[in-house]
Design a protein around this motif. Structure first.
Motif, mmCIF file in Angstrom:
data_model
loop_
_atom_site.group_PDB
_atom_site.id
_atom_site.type_symbol
_atom_site.label_atom_id
_atom_site.label_comp_id
_atom_site.label_asym_id
_atom_site.label_seq_id
_atom_site.Cartn_x
_atom_site.Cartn_y
_atom_site.Cartn_z
ATOM 1 N N ARG A 54 6.639 0.969 1.910
ATOM 2 C CA ARG A 54 7.588 1.099 3.016
ATOM 3 C C ARG A 54 7.868 -0.262 3.641
ATOM 4 N NH1 ARG A 54 4.658 6.241 5.803
ATOM 5 N NH2 ARG A 54 5.304 7.780 4.259
ATOM 6 N N TYR A 59 -6.591 6.966 5.165
ATOM 7 C CA TYR A 59 -6.265 6.242 3.941
ATOM 8 C C TYR A 59 -6.708 7.056 2.723
ATOM 9 C CZ TYR A 59 -5.111 2.412 7.003
ATOM 10 O OH TYR A 59 -4.521 1.647 7.982
ATOM 11 N N ASP A 116 0.805 -1.229 0.000
ATOM 12 C CA ASP A 116 0.000 0.000 0.000
ATOM 13 C C ASP A 116 0.833 1.272 0.000
ATOM 14 O OD1 ASP A 116 0.846 -0.263 2.639
ATOM 15 O OD2 ASP A 116 -1.145 -0.011 3.517
ATOM 16 N N ASN A 117 1.994 1.262 0.677
ATOM 17 C CA ASN A 117 2.793 2.489 0.733
ATOM 18 C C ASN A 117 4.271 2.276 0.362
ATOM 19 O OD1 ASN A 117 3.973 1.334 3.010
ATOM 20 N ND2 ASN A 117 2.830 2.599 4.443
#
Length: 159
Positions: A45, A91, A42-43
């Motif tokens: 990271r 989000y 999702d990110n």
């Protein structure tokens, strides 16, 4: 991160308002003292493996399930490392959540580290002196897992 069905059902009536949710995370250590991390889809990271317990599921069982679902690694929980509330997260779709994270130290029982679902782009073992860039919250939990200190909680909380 894949949203559990029970949260989708709550969102159908609650809209985007803040949801206070339980969360579990794992500091998984192998025999060489390396930490298991996943690069989130999702990110993008790097992060400790984490997830949301299903309704009625014990937190320790949830963290064991989440680690295997996301990485293919089977673990045993050794101890609770920390109990900590994070900041609210908004989000991209506007949903707002705040998680109460229960972090567990885990040891490896078996399996090979791999991307095992759509929540991760990569999975790998990292020595403590070669950790990728992560938030301070991840470093805090790793430090607590490696210490002999008792379970961390905020001692300034009202009693």
């Amino acid at each position: 991160m894949s949203t559990p069905d029970f949260i989708r059902e709550i969102r159908a009536t609650a809209g985007h308002q803040l949801l206070w949710l339980p969360g579990v995370s794992a500091v998984v250590l192998d025999d060489e003292g390396r930490v298991l991390l996943g690069q989130r889809a999702d990110n993008h990271r790097w992060a400790l493996i984490s997830g949301i317990p299903d309704p009625g599921e014990q937190p320790a069982a949830a963290v064991v399930r989440e680690v295997e679902e996301e990485t293919g690694v089977r673990v045993a929980v050794e101890r609770l490392v920390s109990v900590r509330s994070g900041r609210p997260v908004t989000y991209p779709n506007g949903d707002v959540c705040q998680f109460m994270d229960l972090c567990f130290r885990c040891r490896v029982l078996g399996g090979e580290a791999r991307v095992n679902d759509d929540e991760s782009l990569a999975v790998g073992w990292f020595s403590l002196d070669e950790l990728p860039e992560m938030t301070e919250f991840h470093h805090f939990r790793i430090k607590q897992a490696l210490s002999d200190e008792p379970t961390w909680f905020d001692p300034t909380a009202p009693q």
